[in-house]
Write a protein that holds these residues in place. Structure first.
Motif, PDB file in Angstrom:
ATOM      1  N   LYS A  34     -47.435 -32.885   2.895  1.00  0.00           N
ATOM      2  CA  LYS A  34     -46.089 -32.329   2.703  1.00  0.00           C
ATOM      3  C   LYS A  34     -45.155 -32.748   3.844  1.00  0.00           C
ATOM      4  O   LYS A  34     -43.966 -32.955   3.622  1.00  0.00           O
ATOM      5  CB  LYS A  34     -46.153 -30.799   2.618  1.00  0.00           C
ATOM      6  CG  LYS A  34     -46.742 -30.263   1.324  1.00  0.00           C
ATOM      7  CD  LYS A  34     -46.592 -28.765   1.215  1.00  0.00           C
ATOM      8  CE  LYS A  34     -45.151 -28.361   1.001  1.00  0.00           C
ATOM      9  NZ  LYS A  34     -45.012 -26.891   0.769  1.00  0.00           N
ATOM     10  N   TYR A  35     -45.724 -32.862   5.028  1.00  0.00           N
ATOM     11  CA  TYR A  35     -44.919 -33.316   6.166  1.00  0.00           C
ATOM     12  C   TYR A  35     -44.415 -34.737   5.926  1.00  0.00           C
ATOM     13  O   TYR A  35     -43.221 -35.030   6.099  1.00  0.00           O
ATOM     14  CB  TYR A  35     -45.740 -33.235   7.442  1.00  0.00           C
ATOM     15  CG  TYR A  35     -45.093 -33.890   8.627  1.00  0.00           C
ATOM     16  CD1 TYR A  35     -43.985 -33.314   9.244  1.00  0.00           C
ATOM     17  CD2 TYR A  35     -45.582 -35.090   9.128  1.00  0.00           C
ATOM     18  CE1 TYR A  35     -43.381 -33.916  10.327  1.00  0.00           C
ATOM     19  CE2 TYR A  35     -44.979 -35.691  10.221  1.00  0.00           C
ATOM     20  CZ  TYR A  35     -43.876 -35.104  10.818  1.00  0.00           C
ATOM     21  OH  TYR A  35     -43.270 -35.701  11.900  1.00  0.00           O
ATOM     22  N   GLU A  48     -42.139 -34.647   2.474  1.00  0.00           N
ATOM     23  CA  GLU A  48     -40.932 -33.820   2.405  1.00  0.00           C
ATOM     24  C   GLU A  48     -40.355 -33.457   3.765  1.00  0.00           C
ATOM     25  O   GLU A  48     -39.296 -32.834   3.837  1.00  0.00           O
ATOM     26  CB  GLU A  48     -41.244 -32.517   1.638  1.00  0.00           C
ATOM     27  CG  GLU A  48     -41.862 -32.742   0.261  1.00  0.00           C
ATOM     28  CD  GLU A  48     -42.374 -31.445  -0.347  1.00  0.00           C
ATOM     29  OE1 GLU A  48     -41.919 -30.363   0.098  1.00  0.00           O
ATOM     30  OE2 GLU A  48     -43.242 -31.506  -1.236  1.00  0.00           O
ATOM     31  N   LYS A  63     -41.655 -31.293   5.829  1.00  0.00           N
ATOM     32  CA  LYS A  63     -41.891 -29.870   6.119  1.00  0.00           C
ATOM     33  C   LYS A  63     -43.024 -29.721   7.118  1.00  0.00           C
ATOM     34  O   LYS A  63     -44.086 -30.314   6.960  1.00  0.00           O
ATOM     35  CB  LYS A  63     -42.220 -29.121   4.829  1.00  0.00           C
ATOM     36  CG  LYS A  63     -41.061 -29.071   3.837  1.00  0.00           C
ATOM     37  CD  LYS A  63     -41.419 -28.257   2.599  1.00  0.00           C
ATOM     38  CE  LYS A  63     -40.242 -28.169   1.643  1.00  0.00           C
ATOM     39  NZ  LYS A  63     -40.567 -27.405   0.407  1.00  0.00           N
ATOM     40  N   ASP A 112     -43.787 -26.257   8.722  1.00  0.00           N
ATOM     41  CA  ASP A 112     -43.790 -24.836   9.090  1.00  0.00           C
ATOM     42  C   ASP A 112     -45.234 -24.387   9.302  1.00  0.00           C
ATOM     43  O   ASP A 112     -45.807 -23.661   8.498  1.00  0.00           O
ATOM     44  CB  ASP A 112     -43.092 -23.996   8.016  1.00  0.00           C
ATOM     45  CG  ASP A 112     -43.555 -24.353   6.611  1.00  0.00           C
ATOM     46  OD1 ASP A 112     -44.222 -25.394   6.430  1.00  0.00           O
ATOM     47  OD2 ASP A 112     -43.246 -23.586   5.683  1.00  0.00           O
TER      48      ASP A 112
END
Length: 368
Positions: free
Chosen positions: A345-346, A349, A351, A353
């Motif tokens: 996901k990093y 996108e 992201k 968190d």
């Protein structure tokens, strides 16, 4: 299209590779499978009743277990790879009531635990005939994963998706804003890298002037061949001590694993491991001669541990083009796939968190 190198084809690296958006990246996975922890492992996906006090670790393990239904669906994992058959937890007399109360409390924030039952001695034997008659707690949400089968499934899927797989020990260097990965006499240039080499991470990072808090720990499992052909549907058992009983299909029963801090990268099977696992397991078995009666083979691998026994995954300080992940320890089959997904996901996108899962990266990493 950007080029991404994933160094380490274990449970994090191959999960990451298979979740990458291949319209944005071309992906090459470099892997040295010798001693790989996941390849040698099989384990229980059932973290909810752990007594560990590290709340960040528990959040990661809880979310990792909750991620499994998506993982199974996304990768079409068959029953010989992952199966949810429930978990039996065996404890000393008088401890089960408190354990059941803890399970009920944690279920409020982790419905994946499923149904919670205190089983009688007779019900335990009916669930798992290998065990002697004894009371136990049973939760239906527990599952089991065969590490080697998981990796083989993901390798096949990666090849079908034109992800490049290369075998050997990779070396890393940096030139301007590009990463150079060398294997044998071949060097290739990449826009981004993911370093997922488990206990091999310190030597890889040393080449780019970082040191990290990782130690190698040897783990040995025993795989028994038995005539119990219905074993695939049996639940896993977490015994009172450091041993687990993990039934797979066609009578294969796994027992383990050891935690040998002085074993490091030594992959030699030992009689001491056999004796230790026998000592910890036989008191719970219906057949006291189980270890002598059935033929067994060893699975030996090397885990990565940090000083606080917690995993970490993040990008290098001041360099978002490189991520690192290690320190899974004995919870790697629970946390590893989810970490791979989060790293994907990093890259896909942007992201990241992740702060509620771990301490700051500076706790595990520093400049040489």
């Amino acid at each position: 299209m950007k080029k991404l190198a994933i160094i380490g084809g274990g449970i994090i690296g191959l999960t990451l590779a298979n979740y990458i958006d291949l319209t944005k990246y071309s992906v090459t996975v470099y892997d040295n499978p010798v001693g790989q922890a996941t390849k040698a492992s099989a384990g229980i996906i059932s973290p909810w009743l752990s007594k560990r006090r590290n709340k960040k670790w528990y959040q990661l393990a809880k979310d990792g277990a909750a991620f499994y239904p998506k993982l199974v669906q996304d990768f079409s994992l068959s029953n010989n790879v992952y199966q949810q058959t429930g978990t039996l937890i065996l404890r000393k007399d008088g401890e089960l009531d408190a354990l059941m109360q803890l399970a009920e409390e944690r279920k409020q924030h982790a419905p994946e635990i499923g149904d919670i039952q205190l089983l009688t001695r007779e019900q335990v034997v009916e669930k798992l005939p290998l065990l002697k008659a004894q009371s136990a707690l049973f939760i239906t949400g527990g599952g089991k994963l065969d590490g080697a089968s998981y990796l083989e499934t993901l390798r096949q899927r990666a090849q079908e998706n034109m992800i490049v797989l290369k075998t050997g020990t990779a070396m890393l260097s940096q030139r301007h804003d590009q990463w150079l990965v060398q294997i044998a006499n071949e060097t290739e240039q990449f826009d981004a890298v993911a370093l997922c080499t488990g206990p091999g991470l310190p030597s890889l990072l040393a080449s780019i002037d970082f040191k990290t808090d990782i130690r190698a720990q040897k783990g040995q499992l025993l795989a028994f061949e038995t005539p119990f052909k219905d074993s695939g549907s049996w639940p896993v058992a977490m015994l009172d001590g450091e041993s687990d009983l993990i039934p797979f299909e066609k009578g294969q029963i796994l027992v383990g694993a050891t935690h040998e801090n002085d074993g490091g990268f030594d992959l030699t099977p030992t009689k001491e491991a056999f004796s230790l696992l026998q000592q910890k397991t036989v008191p719970f078995l219906a057949e006291s001669t189980f270890f002598e009666k059935y033929q067994s083979t060893y699975r030996v691998g090397t885990r990565a541990y940090t000083s606080d026994f917690a995993p970490f995954f993040n990008f290098l300080p001041n360099n978002p083009t490189a991520v690192i992940a290690s320190g899974l320890g004995s919870s790697g089959l629970t946390t590893g796939p989810y970490i791979g997904f989060l790293l994907a996901k990093y890259f896909n996108e942007g992201k990241n968190d992740w702060e509620y899962y771990q301490k700051p990266i500076e706790h595990y990493l520093s400049k040489l």
